[in-house]
Design an enzyme around this catalytic site. Structure first.
Site, PDB file in Angstrom:
ATOM      1  N   ASN A 175     -60.342  40.269  31.303  1.00 41.01           N
ATOM      2  CA  ASN A 175     -60.902  41.536  31.522  1.00 41.01           C
ATOM      3  C   ASN A 175     -61.365  42.172  30.200  1.00 41.01           C
ATOM      4  OD1 ASN A 175     -61.123  44.347  31.582  1.00 41.01           O
ATOM      5  ND2 ASN A 175     -58.685  44.905  31.900  1.00 41.01           N
ATOM      6  N   LYS A 216     -62.659  44.695  28.817  1.00 39.29           N
ATOM      7  CA  LYS A 216     -62.334  46.180  28.602  1.00 39.29           C
ATOM      8  C   LYS A 216     -63.632  46.714  27.851  1.00 39.29           C
ATOM      9  CE  LYS A 216     -57.467  45.339  28.067  1.00 39.29           C
ATOM     10  NZ  LYS A 216     -56.354  46.100  27.789  1.00 39.29           N
ATOM     11  N   HIS A 273     -56.463  49.774  37.272  1.00 38.03           N
ATOM     12  CA  HIS A 273     -55.909  49.098  35.898  1.00 38.03           C
ATOM     13  C   HIS A 273     -55.127  50.301  35.344  1.00 38.03           C
ATOM     14  CE1 HIS A 273     -55.561  47.607  31.930  1.00 38.03           C
ATOM     15  NE2 HIS A 273     -55.898  46.673  32.193  1.00 38.03           N
ATOM     16  N   GLU A 330     -54.920  51.517  32.478  1.00 36.15           N
ATOM     17  CA  GLU A 330     -55.801  52.385  31.592  1.00 36.15           C
ATOM     18  C   GLU A 330     -56.768  53.161  32.231  1.00 36.15           C
ATOM     19  OE1 GLU A 330     -57.587  49.018  29.291  1.00 36.15           O
ATOM     20  OE2 GLU A 330     -55.569  48.694  28.526  1.00 36.15           O
ATOM     21  N   GLU A 368     -49.155  44.134  36.328  1.00 34.30           N
ATOM     22  CA  GLU A 368     -49.320  44.233  34.811  1.00 34.30           C
ATOM     23  C   GLU A 368     -48.329  45.537  34.477  1.00 34.30           C
ATOM     24  OE1 GLU A 368     -53.355  42.789  33.558  1.00 34.30           O
ATOM     25  OE2 GLU A 368     -53.644  44.893  34.125  1.00 34.30           O
ATOM     26  N   GLY A 384     -51.516  44.753  26.106  1.00 41.29           N
ATOM     27  CA  GLY A 384     -52.039  44.875  24.605  1.00 41.29           C
ATOM     28  C   GLY A 384     -50.940  45.031  23.714  1.00 41.29           C
ATOM     29  N   SER A 419     -50.474  40.517  27.873  1.00 42.84           N
ATOM     30  CA  SER A 419     -50.251  39.794  26.804  1.00 42.84           C
ATOM     31  C   SER A 419     -50.341  38.384  27.105  1.00 42.84           C
ATOM     32  CB  SER A 419     -49.042  40.412  25.936  1.00 42.84           C
ATOM     33  OG  SER A 419     -49.367  41.730  25.358  1.00 42.84           O
ATOM     34  N   GLY A 459     -56.934  40.682  25.964  1.00 44.62           N
ATOM     35  CA  GLY A 459     -57.274  40.297  24.424  1.00 44.62           C
ATOM     36  C   GLY A 459     -57.623  39.050  24.408  1.00 44.62           C
TER      37      GLY A 459
HETATM   38  C1  PEP Z   1     -55.368  43.803  30.636  1.00 45.53           C
HETATM   39  O1  PEP Z   1     -55.938  44.672  29.945  1.00 45.53           O
HETATM   40  O2  PEP Z   1     -55.518  43.691  31.854  1.00 45.53           O
HETATM   41  C2  PEP Z   1     -54.451  43.063  29.805  1.00 45.53           C
HETATM   42  C3  PEP Z   1     -53.320  42.276  30.438  1.00 45.53           C
HETATM   43  O3  PEP Z   1     -54.459  42.999  28.589  1.00 45.53           O
HETATM   44  P1  PEP Z   1     -53.821  42.099  27.406  1.00 45.53           P
HETATM   45  O4  PEP Z   1     -53.919  40.599  27.968  1.00 45.53           O
HETATM   46  O5  PEP Z   1     -54.441  42.370  26.155  1.00 45.53           O
HETATM   47  O6  PEP Z   1     -52.562  42.780  27.286  1.00 45.53           O
END
Ligand code: PEP
Length: 252
Positions: free
Chosen positions: A12, A14, A96, A98, A168, A174, A212, A234
């Site tokens: 992803n 983003k 998601h 966000e 998640e 993040g 993460s 990330g």
């Molecule tokens: C995500 O945006 O779905 C995500 C899991 O981000 P990160 O891996 O950066 O925690």
């Protein structure tokens, strides 16, 4: 016992990227996508067509990060499922955290988006997860179960079996703070059991972990019986790290 579910690793991106960064990233991943794993990247809307061209022959699928629940018309700024399909997407993230937090998306809207994706022939990746307050308050399983159940209610049992679920935990996205493999496995097993009890063919549903995920922790997560891959934020922006996560999925 070998899992019946093929591992899936989804990047992803983003709101990151640009035409030259995208080309460099896919160039770095090309040639290192292992057999036996589905690998997908989800760039921002403006780059979908570019990335479709970049991933040709690389064994990488294309997904979007969101979609409208509507088919088309006077909805400024929105993007319909048919448009995503038209530019070569096969996958789409839905709900998601966000989107839920920053754009006020509730379970009902998320369910309508999942339905719109399936109607158009896209595979939705339904994101669910609890906040830290909800976990600390002992409500994590109830919150996540309600998020999944809202979608089952709208879709029905047969359609739900075609959805990929991504667990998640919001507190892990993040933040560098990953759920332990054991914590994640408990929730994945709970989601699968909830689907099974509802009557969905749950053994075939892929449940990804997100939050993460890195090259350093991927293998221990993938070793868990109900973790069928990862949704990676990330770490999907760096070719080596993303390739290593894909390799860990293949080796699991
Ligand atoms: C995500 O945006 O779905 C995500 C899991 O981000 P990160 O891996 O950066 O925690």
């Amino acid at each position: 016992m070998l899992s019946v579910r093929k591992k899936l690793v989804v990047g992803n991106w983003k709101m990151n990227g640009g035409q030259s960064q995208n080309a460099a990233l896919i160039d770095g991943v090309r040639g290192s996508v292992p057999e036996g794993v589905d690998v997908v990247v989800c760039p921002p809307y403006p780059y979908l067509a570019q990335v479709k061209t970049l991933v040709a022959g690389a064994g990488v699928g294309l997904g979007a990060q969101d979609l409208s629940p509507r088919k088309g018309g006077a909805f400024t700024g929105d993007v319909a499922a048919s448009m995503l399909l038209d530019v070569g997407c096969e996958w789409v993230l839905v709900g998601h955290s966000e989107r839920r937090t920053l754009h006020g998306e509730d379970n009902r809207l998320v369910a309508e988006k999942v339905a719109a994706a399936l109607d158009a022939g896209l595979t939705p990746i339904l994101c669910v997860g609890e906040t830290l307050d909800e976990r600390d308050g002992g409500r994590a399983e109830a919150v996540v179960s309600a998020q999944v159940a809202a979608v089952v209610d709208v879709l029905g049992l047969v359609a739900m079996a075609k959805v990929v679920v991504a667990y998640e935990p919001v507190w892990a996205i993040g933040t560098g703070r990953t759920a332990t493999p054991e914590q994640a496995e408990v929730m994945h097993a709970c989601i699968r059991e909830g689907l099974r009890v509802a009557g969905v063919a749950a053994d075939g549903v892929r449940i990804l972990y997100g939050g993460s995920v890195t090259a350093a922790n991927a293998a221990s997560l993938f070793a868990m019986p109900d973790i069928d891959g990862a949704l990676v934020g990330g770490a999907s922006l760096v070719a080596d790290g993303f390739s290593s996560i894909c390799a860990a999925a293949a080796a699991s």
